[in-house]
Design a protein around this motif. Structure first.
Motif, PDB file in Angstrom:
ATOM      1  N   ILE A  15      69.677  36.228  45.210  1.00 22.66           N
ATOM      2  CA  ILE A  15      68.726  34.827  44.860  1.00 22.66           C
ATOM      3  C   ILE A  15      67.709  34.587  45.913  1.00 22.66           C
ATOM      4  N   GLU A  16      68.174  34.896  46.941  1.00 18.78           N
ATOM      5  CA  GLU A  16      67.428  34.444  48.271  1.00 18.78           C
ATOM      6  C   GLU A  16      66.874  35.945  48.997  1.00 18.78           C
ATOM      7  N   ASN A  18      64.976  37.396  52.764  1.00 24.53           N
ATOM      8  CA  ASN A  18      64.838  37.041  53.808  1.00 24.53           C
ATOM      9  C   ASN A  18      63.216  37.378  54.352  1.00 24.53           C
ATOM     10  N   GLN A 222      60.068  39.568  48.129  1.00 23.33           N
ATOM     11  CA  GLN A 222      60.509  38.986  46.698  1.00 23.33           C
ATOM     12  C   GLN A 222      60.273  39.952  45.496  1.00 23.33           C
ATOM     13  N   PRO A 370      62.835  35.915  43.531  1.00 26.36           N
ATOM     14  CA  PRO A 370      64.042  35.196  44.513  1.00 26.36           C
ATOM     15  C   PRO A 370      63.283  34.314  45.543  1.00 26.36           C
ATOM     16  N   SER A 371      64.143  33.133  46.023  1.00 23.99           N
ATOM     17  CA  SER A 371      63.727  32.453  47.033  1.00 23.99           C
ATOM     18  C   SER A 371      62.295  31.661  46.391  1.00 23.99           C
ATOM     19  N   THR A 372      62.061  31.405  45.082  1.00 27.71           N
ATOM     20  CA  THR A 372      61.136  30.534  44.345  1.00 27.71           C
ATOM     21  C   THR A 372      61.534  29.634  43.535  1.00 27.71           C
ATOM     22  N   GLU A 373      60.935  28.444  43.571  1.00 29.58           N
ATOM     23  CA  GLU A 373      61.323  27.226  42.786  1.00 29.58           C
ATOM     24  C   GLU A 373      59.988  26.915  41.918  1.00 29.58           C
ATOM     25  N   GLY A 396      58.160  27.825  47.819  1.00 31.15           N
ATOM     26  CA  GLY A 396      58.797  28.966  48.356  1.00 31.15           C
ATOM     27  C   GLY A 396      58.276  29.469  49.610  1.00 31.15           C
TER      28      GLY A 396
END
Length: 543
Positions: A15-16, A18, A222, A370-373, A396
């Protein structure tokens, strides 16, 4: 907005990610060049370069800059080339020297070049030789003191070309092995700027998006994470027809494929379709990127249709919407998916993408990385319900720091808490797939009803006698605006009446074009994005 798209992630996708996996893009390159030293990194016009030699040439270039110019870490260097072998070497070498890279379209006019060089404060340039006369006409108005001239054959085992620029430096000379040029290591942090990446200027003055090493590392991680199930490290071959000065090709093709040890086939002139297809015929390529117009042209080419596509896993479309008729034809011809994603210069660039595991959703831009809203907002800054259209906002680690020297423009698009207002209108399905409706500024308002050009263009493109179409809004005394379309025919027998009837069958009345104009070609950016704004001044409805 509930993150329903997370349910679409394949097993094992985090989901996230690095964003600090590498201290910098420079470190990413260095590690890959060591790990994949004997692999082929690039191919151009039949000439191949290994990762080891790519690394060696880049270090020589950096050492030359350090020992023979006044450039210091943090200074800006403009790179203005098509997709030739010198380009990735110049990118890596500039990073090694701690410089900020200003990627520049080699087809820019003197006015456009002057604006970008003055705005960025570039002190040096690596320029493809055929375009040197344009630089000569404006260089005195800029801070550029070091001019390095590149040729398509600089890394070829062929004689050097004559120097076309008075006082210019041969790129071939900068990458030669010279013991007098000692390379000095430069420490690079994630927060350091790697690119001043200028927007296309299709909606106004071109602005420099400030992208850091961390922004770009994040986006590489990502995109790699979402599609790791299909990407084999050190085994992939990607075709790169879009210019490396464009953010899509720069990150998705160049940097991401260096990270996974893939081979990059550089296409210097994708408009030369016969030569392009001939190059494709010599390689078992596994991925390819492009834009809607390029895929459409290739899929309609008789020689392209004869190629062996057995190794092709997917083609990835970006920069502008992929039309369903093009996607359907591509899959029919190649047997592989034409996968659509979405991004901006300001997001380094990818925000959403369809998966490349055979579960792509045609007609959508996929799911957030991932790591994106992502959320959709109305004109009042209120989030809209699922199923309703709204402006796409993104947050993000890939989001830019702002526009270079333009705090006023930055404030218009970046909120205090880090959300980027994209200016694009989208909708999201219950299960998290997004779809672009259109650009906010391109929306046409007919008697109070919103008409999105993308929808009209896709309907028009469904007609079997249509090659390309562009839709614009034009003033109308009764309706405020009405729809006009510009069409390039695939079949010369197509008539206005025939196409109008097709539109009436597939569009509600206020979306039906009130005028149709046939043209031999449509105005496009160098990467193939249709320029609607170039059509508006000519768009006059006859009474």
């Amino acid at each position: 907005m509930e993150k329903t798209w997370l349910k679409q992630y394949p097993a094992g996708v985090p989901i996230e990610i690095n964003p600090d996996k590498y201290k910098s893009v420079k470190e990413l390159f260095e590690l890959s060049c060591k790990k994949f030293a004997d692999n082929i990194a690039f191919e151009s016009m039949g000439v191949q370069v290994t990762f080891k030699n790519f690394d060696k040439s880049a270090h020589h270039f950096a050492a030359y800059l350090q020992n023979n110019t006044d450039l210091k870490p943090g200074d800006r260097i403009a790179l203005q080339m098509p997709n030739i072998l010198s380009y990735p070497v110049a990118i890596y070498g500039s990073m090694l020297a701690g410089l900020v890279i200003v990627n520049t379209n080699p087809l820019y006019t003197a006015r456009e070049m002057e604006h970008q060089f003055k705005d960025s404060g570039a002190k040096a340039i690596v320029l493809y030789s055929p375009f040197s006369p344009v630089l000569q006409s404006i260089i005195d108005k800029t801070d550029i003191k070091t001019v390095i001239i590149a040729e398509a054959t600089d890394l070829f085992p062929t004689p050097a070309m004559p120097m076309p620029y008075p006082g210019g430096i041969s790129f071939r000379d900068t990458i030669a092995d010279n013991p007098a040029n000692k390379f000095t290591e430069v420490e690079t942090k994630g927060s350091d700027i790697i690119f001043l990446q200028y927007t296309g200027g299709t909606t106004g003055v071109s602005k420099g998006a400030v992208l850091t090493h961390r922004n770009v590392v994040a986006n590489v991680e990502q995109t790699s994470a979402l599609n790791s199930v299909r990407i084999m490290e050190g085994k992939e071959i990607i075709v790169t027809p879009l210019p490396l000065y464009h953010i899509f090709s720069l990150v998705v093709n160049l940097i991401a494929y260096i990270a996974n040890g893939g081979k990059n086939i550089l296409i210097a002139n994708p408009r030369d379709i016969p030569a392009f297809v001939k190059t494709l015929s010599t390689s078992k390529f596994t991925f390819m990127t492009g834009v809607n117009t390029l895929f459409n042209t290739l899929a309609n080419d008789a020689e392209f249709q004869k190629l062996d596509f057995s190794t092709l896993k997917a083609a990835i479309g970006g920069a502008t919407a992929i039309q369903k008729p093009v996607s359907d034809l591509w899959k029919k011809i190649t047997g592989s998916a034409l996968v659509e994603g979405y991004g901006l210069t300001e997001t380094s660039p990818v925000v959403t993408c369809n998966k490349i595991d055979g579960t792509e959703r045609v007609g959508t831009i996929g799911i957030p990385l991932p790591s994106t809203e992502v959320k959709l907002m109305n004109e009042d800054g209120v989030e809209v319900p699922v199923g309703e259209s709204g402006e796409i906002w993104v947050k993000g680690p890939q989001v830019m720091q702002g526009y270079y020297k333009r705090p006023d423009e930055t404030a218009k698009v970046l909120t205090a808490d880090g959300w980027l207002k994209t200016g694009d209108i989208g909708v999201v399905s219950d299960d998290g797939y997004f779809k672009i409706v259109d650009r906010k500024k391109d929306m046409i308002i007919v008697s109070g009803f919103n008409v999105y050009p993308n929808e009209v263009e896709e309907v028009v493109a469904m007609h079997p006698k249509v090659m390309e179409a562009a839709c614009v809004g034009i003033e109308d005394a009764k309706s405020g605006e009405v729809v006009k379309i510009f069409v390039v025919k695939k079949d010369s027998s197509l008539t206005e009446a025939e196409l109008m009837e097709h539109c009436r069958k597939n569009l509600t009345a206020y979306k039906v074009p009130k005028a149709i104009e046939f043209r031999d070609e449509l105005p496009k950016t160098p990467i193939g994005k249709i320029l609607r704004r170039m059509l508006r001044p000519d768009a006059v409805v006859k009474s």
